[in-house]
Design a protein around this motif. Structure first.
Motif, PDB file in Angstrom:
ATOM      1  N   LEU A 109       0.840  -1.197   0.000  1.00  0.00           N
ATOM      2  CA  LEU A 109       0.000   0.000   0.000  1.00  0.00           C
ATOM      3  C   LEU A 109       0.873   1.245   0.000  1.00  0.00           C
ATOM      4  N   PRO A 110       0.604   2.223  -0.883  1.00  0.00           N
ATOM      5  CA  PRO A 110       1.465   3.396  -1.027  1.00  0.00           C
ATOM      6  C   PRO A 110       1.155   4.465  -0.001  1.00  0.00           C
ATOM      7  N   ILE A 111       1.878   4.481   1.071  1.00  0.00           N
ATOM      8  CA  ILE A 111       1.698   5.481   2.117  1.00  0.00           C
ATOM      9  C   ILE A 111       2.977   6.282   2.186  1.00  0.00           C
ATOM     10  N   VAL A 112       2.886   7.604   2.439  1.00  0.00           N
ATOM     11  CA  VAL A 112       4.088   8.415   2.592  1.00  0.00           C
ATOM     12  C   VAL A 112       4.193   8.831   4.048  1.00  0.00           C
ATOM     13  N   MET A 113       5.372   8.677   4.607  1.00  0.00           N
ATOM     14  CA  MET A 113       5.579   9.035   6.009  1.00  0.00           C
ATOM     15  C   MET A 113       6.814   9.910   6.138  1.00  0.00           C
ATOM     16  N   ALA A 114       6.701  10.971   6.898  1.00  0.00           N
ATOM     17  CA  ALA A 114       7.864  11.794   7.220  1.00  0.00           C
ATOM     18  C   ALA A 114       8.408  11.304   8.549  1.00  0.00           C
ATOM     19  N   ASN A 115       9.699  11.041   8.620  1.00  0.00           N
ATOM     20  CA  ASN A 115      10.296  10.607   9.871  1.00  0.00           C
ATOM     21  C   ASN A 115      11.386  11.586  10.293  1.00  0.00           C
ATOM     22  N   ALA A 116      11.146  12.262  11.417  1.00  0.00           N
ATOM     23  CA  ALA A 116      12.164  13.178  11.929  1.00  0.00           C
ATOM     24  C   ALA A 116      13.126  12.341  12.759  1.00  0.00           C
ATOM     25  N   ASN A 117      14.298  12.078  12.203  1.00  0.00           N
ATOM     26  CA  ASN A 117      15.242  11.172  12.863  1.00  0.00           C
ATOM     27  C   ASN A 117      15.591  11.589  14.276  1.00  0.00           C
ATOM     28  N   ARG A 118      15.326  10.671  15.186  1.00  0.00           N
ATOM     29  CA  ARG A 118      15.619  10.932  16.602  1.00  0.00           C
ATOM     30  C   ARG A 118      16.151   9.643  17.204  1.00  0.00           C
ATOM     31  N   SER A 119      17.039   9.792  18.191  1.00  0.00           N
ATOM     32  CA  SER A 119      17.655   8.601  18.787  1.00  0.00           C
ATOM     33  C   SER A 119      16.642   7.802  19.597  1.00  0.00           C
ATOM     34  N   LEU A 120      16.991   6.548  19.821  1.00  0.00           N
ATOM     35  CA  LEU A 120      16.084   5.632  20.515  1.00  0.00           C
ATOM     36  C   LEU A 120      16.444   5.478  21.972  1.00  0.00           C
ATOM     37  N   SER A 121      15.372   5.412  22.781  1.00  0.00           N
ATOM     38  CA  SER A 121      15.542   5.089  24.198  1.00  0.00           C
ATOM     39  C   SER A 121      15.977   3.633  24.294  1.00  0.00           C
ATOM     40  N   ALA A 122      16.713   3.187  25.263  1.00  0.00           N
ATOM     41  CA  ALA A 122      17.274   3.914  26.381  1.00  0.00           C
ATOM     42  C   ALA A 122      18.733   4.227  26.093  1.00  0.00           C
ATOM     43  N   PRO A 123      19.380   5.218  26.614  1.00  0.00           N
ATOM     44  CA  PRO A 123      18.768   6.203  27.483  1.00  0.00           C
ATOM     45  C   PRO A 123      17.807   7.096  26.686  1.00  0.00           C
ATOM     46  N   LEU A 124      16.831   7.620  27.370  1.00  0.00           N
ATOM     47  CA  LEU A 124      15.854   8.461  26.697  1.00  0.00           C
ATOM     48  C   LEU A 124      16.543   9.693  26.110  1.00  0.00           C
ATOM     49  N   SER A 125      16.225   9.977  24.850  1.00  0.00           N
ATOM     50  CA  SER A 125      16.819  11.145  24.205  1.00  0.00           C
ATOM     51  C   SER A 125      15.844  11.682  23.188  1.00  0.00           C
ATOM     52  N   ILE A 126      15.691  12.985  23.132  1.00  0.00           N
ATOM     53  CA  ILE A 126      14.801  13.546  22.126  1.00  0.00           C
ATOM     54  C   ILE A 126      15.591  14.117  20.961  1.00  0.00           C
ATOM     55  N   TRP A 127      16.944  13.981  21.036  1.00  0.00           N
ATOM     56  CA  TRP A 127      17.804  14.639  20.049  1.00  0.00           C
ATOM     57  C   TRP A 127      18.163  13.723  18.898  1.00  0.00           C
ATOM     58  N   CYS A 128      18.852  14.300  17.930  1.00  0.00           N
ATOM     59  CA  CYS A 128      18.966  13.630  16.639  1.00  0.00           C
ATOM     60  C   CYS A 128      19.990  12.523  16.557  1.00  0.00           C
ATOM     61  N   ASP A 129      19.644  11.387  16.028  1.00  0.00           N
ATOM     62  CA  ASP A 129      20.563  10.511  15.310  1.00  0.00           C
ATOM     63  C   ASP A 129      19.710   9.644  14.403  1.00  0.00           C
ATOM     64  N   GLN A 130      20.307   8.764  13.630  1.00  0.00           N
ATOM     65  CA  GLN A 130      19.551   8.058  12.600  1.00  0.00           C
ATOM     66  C   GLN A 130      19.215   6.631  12.981  1.00  0.00           C
ATOM     67  N   GLN A 131      19.397   6.307  14.282  1.00  0.00           N
ATOM     68  CA  GLN A 131      19.161   4.930  14.703  1.00  0.00           C
ATOM     69  C   GLN A 131      17.726   4.492  14.416  1.00  0.00           C
TER      70      GLN A 131
END
Lengths: 394, 655, 86
Positions: A98-120
């Motif tokens: 199914l053709p869906i478009v999604m924007a993903n704002a790259n953010r690091s993954l918990s843990a540790p909790l982080s709201i800042w950028c990386d491409q993980q």
């Protein structure tokens, strides 16, 4: 018309210009501005769409599958933890084609909790069967998102457009916003060959019994591989109409380079500046930027990198117990070649840590040394690591 | 009757169990909804039995995405239709209690809270459904097959619960259940691996003077020393017809190696093959069939004789080996499916379909090459574990007693059977012997006590010696028509398992709320889904039952006509899950309502209204006693349940 | 026969090709004299494998032999017999 917009705003504007009919998204930092802007467009009547205020990302993507299946152009956006929560449905979406478009704002993954950028986050789901496009700046966010609808609908595959959280999502840059009429010419209305319609009842999502499962998976692989051509075709058509073309990769001063840096995302911009410095001193250094990570542009990368002596892969992700993902995918393409440049991996920028030009030069120097002695002493290095804190130094 | 539309929007040919209550709930709902409907379904019984690719029973548009998100998908479908201005199509989600009450609750809550115009029907059979490990060997009509090789339509041996005889039934589906924890059960002569919730047929002793019975118990309920039903002997079988096309003249085929290949099996040929399995090899490319049989040995003499009888032409020999040059013979033997290489040889499925005489001849051949007598029993040695596994099962179908596979490592030079090992090898052996005949007539009740099925020619009881955890393995669920059991690894196993859901009623047995010494079934009451949805202020919420189709259909029609989120919770009895006979589905559905254990009502804009009141409420025991999932209940426990129903009626204001 | 891109089935109700009648060990037999044409058996059949009428007609291609029809018939016009018997 040029406007100063952030990456999030660019994504929202692109979705509006694409005339999406259903938006189904759940807010998460740093993607929130996307859903807020879109809510404003709908509230003001600027965008005629249904806005589903879903209660989680898992439901967000599930609802997208439902609306895509009845013929509505659908858009969603997420990041990090949200992407993980919907990860089950990512695989279902590509499996159901199914053709869906999604924007993903790259953010690091918990843990540790982080709201800042990386491409993980997006790298962790590279096997989900979606096309993944990475953006260097906000102009590319807008352009790639508009192109994504056409790529998705003509390949019957979902597409995720990834851009660095905060660095792009919250930073304003001048972006050329195309006219609605121009975008209408570029993007025909959504047409899907199989729709849920009581006039022609069909069943979607039947059980993939062992007699057929492998064949359906093979066709998914074929479709993603074939989408390379589509990405190039749509990128060129966009270039003809709007004056800015896109491709699978971008080469910057790399044709005669001995050492080439390989990156994805906004890091490319910073690297370009360092490349210019080196070139100023007549050092033969270049950059290859990966725009399409999936499908992996194997042939294009080999063509643009094989002549170099050493490649420094800089990436904002790693697979614990192994190397960075871009590095391991790249090593796979050279594994059967007679002549392969030396490959070095640099993990940097995790959790929003700034990748300074000093770090980039460090990586370039290491690659140059390896090229000189013809050997890589240490394959994987971490840039910007404070070694005393992790016990590497007293 | 006129109120029920004639149109069938669910086609027959679906794979629901005979007597399934949930499929009736779907059939009735579609009669009320009509063609102009889009159905969204979660993963569940109703999804799996109606849409095994490439077949579908649905005559309306239908979509399945995942387990927990039917309500979210329905929300997307509704929003999509709205955004396109497509009016008049009703969006309906139909999900089981599995995908609704627990994991699906979040999506459902969101859908109702956002006021989507969707009808959600929950078909409640009060539990969720399970598996054998993928290494299991299944007894089919075509012989022994790995469970992964079994195809839909294959005929499988099952245990007829009434006659206690083996009977062939069709396999109606194979489902992958992913990696699960797997345990291994060992009896004296059988081994099987399965998941903890897999049912086995166990002997239950009811005490002196009372009848002993065979009952289903899950693996986690089994104890060492429990007696389970295993396969002893499978009669019948006949000569196997070979379908092999020999190459005609030309190329490597000259008149020198023209050979008459047998069209079907015979005792002489089976003996020849038996010797070949142990001592032979084949090189199809070179057209060579060879045996490692030293000069002067008994085996060589037997083989040369057989060779002459079967094929007529001669052999080349030297001290150690015998060769036959024939392209067709080599290709033929290769085609028969024994595999090649000492470690990889196996017994192909068709051997299991042979007559007793031919099987005995095959065993004789095997024993001539790699077997020997050890005291009162025989031993067979092989480097191939799979060969030993299958041989063990083959011997069991012939009525032999067979012990476990003993595996060992031996150094080079050590004597093994009648040769010395050329290098360090790992190999195994099995011991087997003929059964002693018990004089059942002399001490009938004693023998019967020892072995409940002693008079049965095909099955017997065996004590469990060991139960151990082997780890996580991929598992498969095999569905067999009718009997719902089959024979795997020689042991009779059931093919459905039942795990609790939030909708499982208090005290019911399920495989995750079993009845044991400390806990006795589900210890929590049923989640009150209608109340939860009503608390969301949905405009219409109702309960229904497949035992009252008119009431149910009226409610579906009403709910479908209302703009906004509506919810119907319909009670559906399930034969395998509730342990009731398939013919009792409607009767039990009615009893649930007549005893007050299930009530039919509507909550419209917050106002409660009973839509059916049983004239004289019957005691709950009438309902509970009909279902084996409740039969562990004592009179006291039943009285406790009666009290809760009485209180519930008081709370609802019904007198 | 090329497959569609995913498990999409274009022929509604093609499960009809799967004749589940082979599942039976017991089969329902209708006593035409006793049957009053009420249609309850048709209503309660899960397949469905019964056509309304007086008497009703069982579609043995699909009947799985569950026995609900026999159990629910108000005039006991249906009996379950061993498959293979008349």
């Amino acid at each position: 018309m040029k406007q100063l917009v952030t990456g999030d705003e660019a994504a929202a504007i692109a979705a509006k210009l694409a005339r999406v009919k259903v938006i189904s998204a759940y807010p998460i930092t740093p993607q929130t501005i996307i859903v807020e802007r879109l809510a404003e467009f709908v509230a003001d009547g600027e965008l005629d769409a249904e806005y589903i205020k879903v209660e989680s990302e898992h439901s967000a993507l599930s609802a997208c599958l439902g609306s895509a299946a009845v013929g509505a152009r659908t858009f969603t956006a997420t990041s990090s933890q949200g992407l993980m929560l919907m990860s089950e449905i990512l695989f279902v979406a590509s499996g159901m084609r199914l053709p869906i478009v999604m924007a993903n704002a790259n953010r690091s993954l918990s843990a540790p909790l982080s709201i800042w950028c990386d491409q993980q986050d997006s790298v962790a789901v590279r096997d989900c069967g979606w096309i993944q496009l990475y953006c260097e700046n906000n102009q590319e966010v807008l352009d790639s998102t508009i192109q994504a609808f056409r790529i998705a609908e003509e390949s019957l595959l979902p597409v995720m457009v990834c851009f660095d959280g905060y660095i792009l999502s919250h930073t304003a840059e001048p972006v050329e916003i195309p006219e609605q009429a121009e975008v209408d010419k570029f993007l025909p209305p959504y047409k899907y060959p199989y729709l849920l319609d009581p006039e022609k009842p069909i069943t979607m999502g039947a059980v993939g019994v062992p007699e057929y499962y492998e064949e359906f998976r093979y066709m998914l692989q074929e479709a993603v591989l074939k989408s390379k051509e589509k990405i190039i075709e749509v990128g060129q058509a966009f270039g003809r109409q709007f004056g800015r073309k896109s491709d699978l990769i971008e080469c910057y001063r790399s044709d005669d380079a001995d050492v080439i840096l390989l990156t994805m995302g906004s890091l490319s911009g910073s690297v370009k500046e360092v490349i210019d410095e080196y070139r100023g001193h007549d050092e033969r250094v270049g950059l290859v930027k990966v725009r399409a990570f999936r499908p992996f542009p194997e042939k294009e990368l080999v063509d643009s990198l094989a002549h170099a002596k050493a490649i420094a892969v800089l990436e904002k992700d790693f697979s614990p117990g192994s190397t960075g993902a871009l590095f391991s995918d790249l090593s796979g393409t050279f594994v059967n070649s007679r002549k392969s440049p030396l490959l070095l991996n640099f993990i940097c920028g995790l959790g929003g840590r700034d990748v300074s030009s000093l770090q980039i030069r460090e990586a370039t120097k290491a690659a140059m040394e390896a090229a000189k002695i013809g050997e890589v002493k240490k394959t994987v290095r971490w840039l910007g690591l404070r070694e005393t804190m992790v016990g590497l130094k007293p | 009757m006129k109120q029920f539309s004639e149109e069938e929007l669910l086609a027959p040919g679906h794979r629901a169990c005979p007597g399934c209550g949930s499929i009736l709930a779907v059939r009735y709902a579609l009669k009320a909804l009509g063609k102009n409907t889009i159905v969204c379904a979660p993963t569940g019984c109703m999804e799996v039995v109606t849409t095994p690719y490439p077949e579908t029973a649905w005559r309306v548009p239908w979509i399945h995405v995942a387990f927990e998100n039917a309500a979210a998908v329905a929300s997307g479908v509704e929003a999509g239709l709205k955004s396109l201005g497509k009016r008049g199509i009703k969006v309906v989600a139909i999900g089981g209690d599995g995908g609704t009450v627990d994991i699906g609750l979040q999506a459902l809550s969101g859908m109702v809270e956002r006021n989507h115009n969707v009808l959600y029907i929950c078909t409640d059979n009060e539990a969720y459904m399970n598996c054998l490990s993928t290494s299991s060997l299944i007894m089919t009509k075509d012989g022994l097959k790995k469970i992964t090789e079994v195809k839909e339509g294959d005929e499988i041996y099952t245990f007829d619960l009434k006659t206690h005889q083996p009977v062939l039934k069709r396999c109606i589906g194979i489902f992958d259940n992913g990696a699960r924890e797997v345990f291994e059960i060992e009896t004296l002569h059988h081994t099987i691996s399965a998941t903890p919730n897999h049912p086995f047929l166990v002997l239950k002793r009811n005490g002196r003077g009372r009848k002993n019975k065979l009952v289903w118990k899950t693996l986690c309920e089994l104890k060492v020393r429990d007696r389970i039903v295993v396969l002893k002997n499978l009669n019948g079988g006949k000569s196997f017809k070979f379908r092999f096309n020999p190459i005609q003249k030309g190329g490597k085929v000259t008149h020198l190696n023209e050979v008459n290949l047998p069209k079907h099996s015979s005792p002489a040929f089976m003996k020849y093959l038996g010797i070949w399995v142990g001592d032979g090899w084949v090189r199809p490319g070179r057209g060579e069939v060879g045996f490692a049989l030293p000069k002067g040995s008994n085996e060589r003499r037997s083989l040369v004789k057989l060779q002459h009888v079967l094929f007529g032409n001669g052999v080349r020999t030297n001290d150690m080996y015998i060769y036959m040059n024939s392209v067709n013979l080599a290709r033929f033997i290769h085609f028969l499916g024994f595999g090649s290489g000492a470690k990889n040889k196996t017994i192909p499925p068709w051997i299991f379909t042979l007559s007793k005489e031919e099987k005995e001849a095959f065993i004789e051949g095997l024993m001539l090459s790699d077997g020997y007598k050890n005291g009162n029993s025989f031993r067979y040695v092989s480097a191939s574990h799979e060969l030993l596994q299958r041989l063990r099962l083959l011997l069991q179908t012939m009525g032999y007693r067979v012990g476990k596979i003993h595996w060992q490592e031996r150094k080079k030079g050590r004597k093994c059977v009648h040769r010395r090992l050329l290098k360090d090898t790992a190999f195994g052996y099995i011991c087997f012997s003929k059964r002693k005949k018990w004089n059942v007539k002399k001490y009938p009740s004693q023998y019967k006590y020892q072995n409940f099925l002693i008079e049965n020619g095909h099955f017997e009881m065996e004590k469990i010696e060991k139960i151990k955890l082997v780890g996580k393995e991929p598992t498969l669920d095999l569905r067999v028509e009718g009997e719902h059991n089959f024979i795997a690894d020689g042991i009779v196993v059931h093919n459905t398992g039942i795990q609790r859901s939030g909708a499982t009623p208090y005290s019911a047995w399920t495989t995750t709320t079993p009845v044991g010494k400390v806990k006795r079934g589900e210890d929590l009451p049923k989640k009150d889904m209608p109340a939860i949805i009503a608390a969301h202020r949905a405009p219409y919420v109702a309960t229904a039952s497949v035992g009252y189709p008119l009431d149910y259909i009226k409610k579906v029609k009403k709910a479908a006509s209302i703009e906004g989120p509506t919810y119907i919770h319909v009670h559906c009895p399930c034969g395998p899950g509730w342990r009731i006979d398939s013919s009792k589905t409607i009767e039990i559905a009615k009893l649930a309502v007549l005893t007050g254990m299930w009530n039919l009502y509507e909550i419209e804009n917050g106002v409660f209204k009973l839509t059916f009141k049983p004239p004289k409420r019957r005691p709950v025991a009438d309902y509970l006693k009909m279902q084996r999932r409740f039969r562990h209940l004592t009179d006291e426990e039943i009285a406790g349940i009666q009290r809760t129903v009485d209180e519930e009626w008081k709370r609802l204001g019904i007198s | 026969m090329k497959l569609p891109p995913s498990t999409i089935i274009l022929k509604p109700g093609n499960s009809e090709q799967n004749e589940t009648g082979s599942w039976r060990s017991l089969k329902p037999v209708v006593d035409a004299e006793k049957c009053n044409g009420c249609g309850l058996c048709w209503l309660y059949c899960p397949e469905p494998a019964i056509t309304k009428g007086k008497p009703v007609v069982i579609d043995y291609r699909y009947c799985k032999g569950c026995g609900i029809c026999a159990n629910e018939c108000p005039v006991k016009a249906i009996v379950m017999v061993e498959e293979g018997q008349k």
